[in-house]
Design an enzyme around this catalytic site. Structure first.
Site, PDB file in Angstrom:
ATOM      1  N   HIS A   1      -9.697   1.267   4.798  1.00  0.00           N
ATOM      2  CA  HIS A   1      -8.228   1.421   5.416  1.00  0.00           C
ATOM      3  C   HIS A   1      -8.603   2.408   6.546  1.00  0.00           C
ATOM      4  O   HIS A   1      -9.183   3.416   6.542  1.00  0.00           O
ATOM      5  CB  HIS A   1      -7.544   2.035   4.385  1.00  0.00           C
ATOM      6  CG  HIS A   1      -6.201   1.901   4.851  1.00  0.00           C
ATOM      7  ND1 HIS A   1      -5.521   2.931   5.906  1.00  0.00           N
ATOM      8  CD2 HIS A   1      -4.950   0.847   4.821  1.00  0.00           C
ATOM      9  CE1 HIS A   1      -4.269   2.680   6.318  1.00  0.00           C
ATOM     10  NE2 HIS A   1      -3.901   1.373   5.660  1.00  0.00           N
TER      11      HIS A   1
ATOM     12  N   GLY B   1       2.905  -1.396   4.201  1.00  0.00           N
ATOM     13  CA  GLY B   1       2.820   0.373   3.884  1.00  0.00           C
ATOM     14  C   GLY B   1       4.325   0.658   3.379  1.00  0.00           C
ATOM     15  O   GLY B   1       4.708   0.304   2.412  1.00  0.00           O
TER      16      GLY B   1
ATOM     17  N   GLU C   1      -6.741   4.691   7.747  1.00  0.00           N
ATOM     18  CA  GLU C   1      -6.490   6.230   7.303  1.00  0.00           C
ATOM     19  C   GLU C   1      -7.965   6.827   6.825  1.00  0.00           C
ATOM     20  O   GLU C   1      -8.169   8.003   6.640  1.00  0.00           O
ATOM     21  CB  GLU C   1      -5.508   6.170   6.577  1.00  0.00           C
ATOM     22  CG  GLU C   1      -4.105   6.007   7.358  1.00  0.00           C
ATOM     23  CD  GLU C   1      -2.810   5.526   6.849  1.00  0.00           C
ATOM     24  OE1 GLU C   1      -2.755   5.582   5.334  1.00  0.00           O
ATOM     25  OE2 GLU C   1      -1.963   5.269   7.530  1.00  0.00           O
TER      26      GLU C   1
ATOM     27  N   GLU D   1      -5.286  -4.998  10.688  1.00  0.00           N
ATOM     28  CA  GLU D   1      -4.852  -3.943  10.892  1.00  0.00           C
ATOM     29  C   GLU D   1      -4.965  -2.987  11.966  1.00  0.00           C
ATOM     30  O   GLU D   1      -5.421  -2.219  12.173  1.00  0.00           O
ATOM     31  CB  GLU D   1      -4.690  -3.012   9.565  1.00  0.00           C
ATOM     32  CG  GLU D   1      -4.282  -3.506   8.314  1.00  0.00           C
ATOM     33  CD  GLU D   1      -3.638  -2.590   7.393  1.00  0.00           C
ATOM     34  OE1 GLU D   1      -2.359  -2.857   6.921  1.00  0.00           O
ATOM     35  OE2 GLU D   1      -4.166  -1.416   7.166  1.00  0.00           O
TER      36      GLU D   1
ATOM     37  N   ASN E   1       0.734  -1.150   0.054  1.00  0.00           N
ATOM     38  CA  ASN E   1       0.011   0.076  -0.011  1.00  0.00           C
ATOM     39  C   ASN E   1       0.713   1.076   0.103  1.00  0.00           C
ATOM     40  O   ASN E   1       1.613   1.642   0.861  1.00  0.00           O
ATOM     41  CB  ASN E   1      -0.919  -0.225   1.136  1.00  0.00           C
ATOM     42  CG  ASN E   1      -1.786   1.149   1.565  1.00  0.00           C
ATOM     43  OD1 ASN E   1      -1.745   1.801   0.382  1.00  0.00           O
ATOM     44  ND2 ASN E   1      -2.276   1.353   2.504  1.00  0.00           N
ATOM     45  N   TRP E   2       1.159   1.875  -1.232  1.00  0.00           N
ATOM     46  CA  TRP E   2       1.839   2.966  -1.143  1.00  0.00           C
ATOM     47  C   TRP E   2       1.640   4.404  -0.564  1.00  0.00           C
ATOM     48  O   TRP E   2       2.021   5.404  -0.634  1.00  0.00           O
ATOM     49  CB  TRP E   2       2.018   3.215  -2.633  1.00  0.00           C
ATOM     50  CG  TRP E   2       3.446   2.308  -3.321  1.00  0.00           C
ATOM     51  CD1 TRP E   2       3.943   1.116  -2.641  1.00  0.00           C
ATOM     52  CD2 TRP E   2       3.698   2.299  -4.771  1.00  0.00           C
ATOM     53  NE1 TRP E   2       4.817   0.400  -3.310  1.00  0.00           N
ATOM     54  CE2 TRP E   2       4.941   0.935  -4.550  1.00  0.00           C
ATOM     55  CE3 TRP E   2       3.818   3.012  -5.493  1.00  0.00           C
ATOM     56  CZ2 TRP E   2       5.554   0.896  -5.605  1.00  0.00           C
ATOM     57  CZ3 TRP E   2       4.287   2.691  -7.128  1.00  0.00           C
ATOM     58  CH2 TRP E   2       5.285   1.605  -6.941  1.00  0.00           C
ATOM     59  N   LYS E   3       0.159   4.383  -0.297  1.00  0.00           N
ATOM     60  CA  LYS E   3      -0.517   5.516   0.304  1.00  0.00           C
ATOM     61  C   LYS E   3      -0.290   6.556  -0.621  1.00  0.00           C
ATOM     62  O   LYS E   3      -0.390   6.449  -1.963  1.00  0.00           O
ATOM     63  CB  LYS E   3      -0.114   5.745   1.616  1.00  0.00           C
ATOM     64  CG  LYS E   3      -0.294   4.310   2.710  1.00  0.00           C
ATOM     65  CD  LYS E   3      -0.061   4.570   4.014  1.00  0.00           C
ATOM     66  CE  LYS E   3      -0.229   3.281   4.718  1.00  0.00           C
ATOM     67  NZ  LYS E   3      -0.229   3.198   6.065  1.00  0.00           N
TER      68      LYS E   3
ATOM     69  N   GLY F   1       2.173   2.491  10.879  1.00  0.00           N
ATOM     70  CA  GLY F   1       2.928   3.902  10.483  1.00  0.00           C
ATOM     71  C   GLY F   1       4.055   4.208  11.457  1.00  0.00           C
ATOM     72  O   GLY F   1       4.390   3.655  12.286  1.00  0.00           O
TER      73      GLY F   1
ATOM     74  N   SER G   1       3.201  -2.079  10.245  1.00  0.00           N
ATOM     75  CA  SER G   1       4.666  -2.123  10.534  1.00  0.00           C
ATOM     76  C   SER G   1       5.447  -3.326  10.146  1.00  0.00           C
ATOM     77  O   SER G   1       6.350  -3.754  10.780  1.00  0.00           O
ATOM     78  CB  SER G   1       5.049  -1.706  12.057  1.00  0.00           C
ATOM     79  OG  SER G   1       4.850  -0.385  12.409  1.00  0.00           O
TER      80      SER G   1
HETATM   81  P1  PGA Z   1       2.799   0.461   7.661  1.00  0.00           P
HETATM   82  O1  PGA Z   1       1.331   0.763   7.024  1.00  0.00           O
HETATM   83  O2  PGA Z   1       3.201  -0.892   7.027  1.00  0.00           O
HETATM   84  O3  PGA Z   1       3.586   1.597   7.026  1.00  0.00           O
HETATM   85  O4  PGA Z   1       2.738   0.529   9.079  1.00  0.00           O
HETATM   86  C1  PGA Z   1       0.394  -0.429   7.130  1.00  0.00           C
HETATM   87  C2  PGA Z   1      -0.902   0.063   6.292  1.00  0.00           C
HETATM   88  O5  PGA Z   1      -1.251   1.036   6.863  1.00  0.00           O
HETATM   89  O6  PGA Z   1      -1.557  -0.749   5.621  1.00  0.00           O
END
Ligand code: PGA
Length: 255
Positions: free
Chosen positions: A97, A236, A99, A167, A11-13, A173, A215
């Site tokens: 998600h 992420g 976020e 998650e 997930n590149w966000k 994050g 993470s």
């Molecule tokens: P992260 O994000 O690996 O940077 O903690 C994971 C996610 O939000 O899918």
């Protein structure tokens, strides 16, 4: 996708900042991903890069989407239609998600998106996860509620088309409280399967793939793959580093 295959989703966000960087990273990941037999890789870039990256797909790796809207076309500023994704050959779509939930997405909205994905032949990756773990274990009720409401109205036949990503928000994050442990992931994977079984029956629950995210990095991925009770990972930050993400893919192939 056969459940025997591992599913590793990047997930590149809202990264990277340029299309050329996106292409470069995708191509470097493809070098590793296309050689794997037991691992399927999906990279979810910002929408603006999706068309170009879809031209770079090869066996074992394809781009996915970070979100989708439930209407097909019309006056919905900023939204993306499932038809648009279908046309690009997108298979997987992240739904709900944390976020996006932090920006107002509800279980009801996630539910509409899951149903839309199923209707248009896209595989939803439904994200669930508690913000905090309290001593009274209310977080278990929270997860149960997320599952119940986000999957309301899905048939027994269609539940196997849904992937669930556990998650925990506290582990996501760079500001994460701490990393989750593989045992915590295993417990939650069992709890999620139990809840799916309660709603859809044990047979259907067996067919649902579960991913872990939060993470994940090149060092801890193998622990979650070996002891987390999951069929894959949602990654992420580390998915933006082709070398480190490549190591995660190789670990998935071995587990
Ligand atoms: P992260 O994000 O690996 O940077 O903690 C994971 C996610 O939000 O899918």
């Amino acid at each position: 996708m056969a459940k025997s295959k591992k599913l590793i989703v990047g997930n590149w966000k809202m990264n990277p900042l340029t299309g050329s960087e996106a292409k470069k990273t995708f191509s470097a990941i493809r070098e590793v991903a296309s050689k794997l037999k037991k691992t399927k890789t999906v990279i979810c870039p910002p929408f603006i890069y999706l068309e170009n990256l879809s031209k770079l797909r090869s066996s074992g790796i394809s781009p996915g989407a970070q979100d989708v809207f439930w209407e097909l076309e019309g006056a919905y500023t900023g939204e993306i239609s499932p038809k648009m994704l279908q046309k690009l050959g997108v298979e997987y779509v992240i739904v709900g998600h944390s976020e996006r939930r932090a920006m107002g997405e509800t279980n009801e909205m996630a539910n509409r998106k899951v149903k839309t994905c199923i209707k248009y032949g896209l595989t939803p990756i439904l994200c669930v996860g508690e913000r905090v773990r309290d001593e009274e274990a209310n977080y278990l009720n929270f997860i149960r509620q997320e599952i119940k409401e986000s999957l309301a109205g899905i048939t027994k036949e269609n539940i196997k088309k849904v992937v669930i990503a556990y998650e925990p928000v506290w582990a996501i994050g760079k500001n994460a409280l701490r990393q989750a442990k593989a045992e915590e992931c295993l417990e939650m994977s069992i709890f999620i399967k139990k809840n799916i079984a309660d709603i859809f029956g044990a047979k259907s629950a067996e067919k649902v793939s579960i991913l872990y995210g939060g993470s994940i990095n090149a060092d801890n991925a193998k622990n979650f793959l070996a002891g987390g009770g999951v069929n894959g990972l949602l990654v992420g930050r580390e998915s933006l580093d082709a070398e480190k993400f490549g190591k995660i893919l190789k670990d998935a192939e071995k587990n």
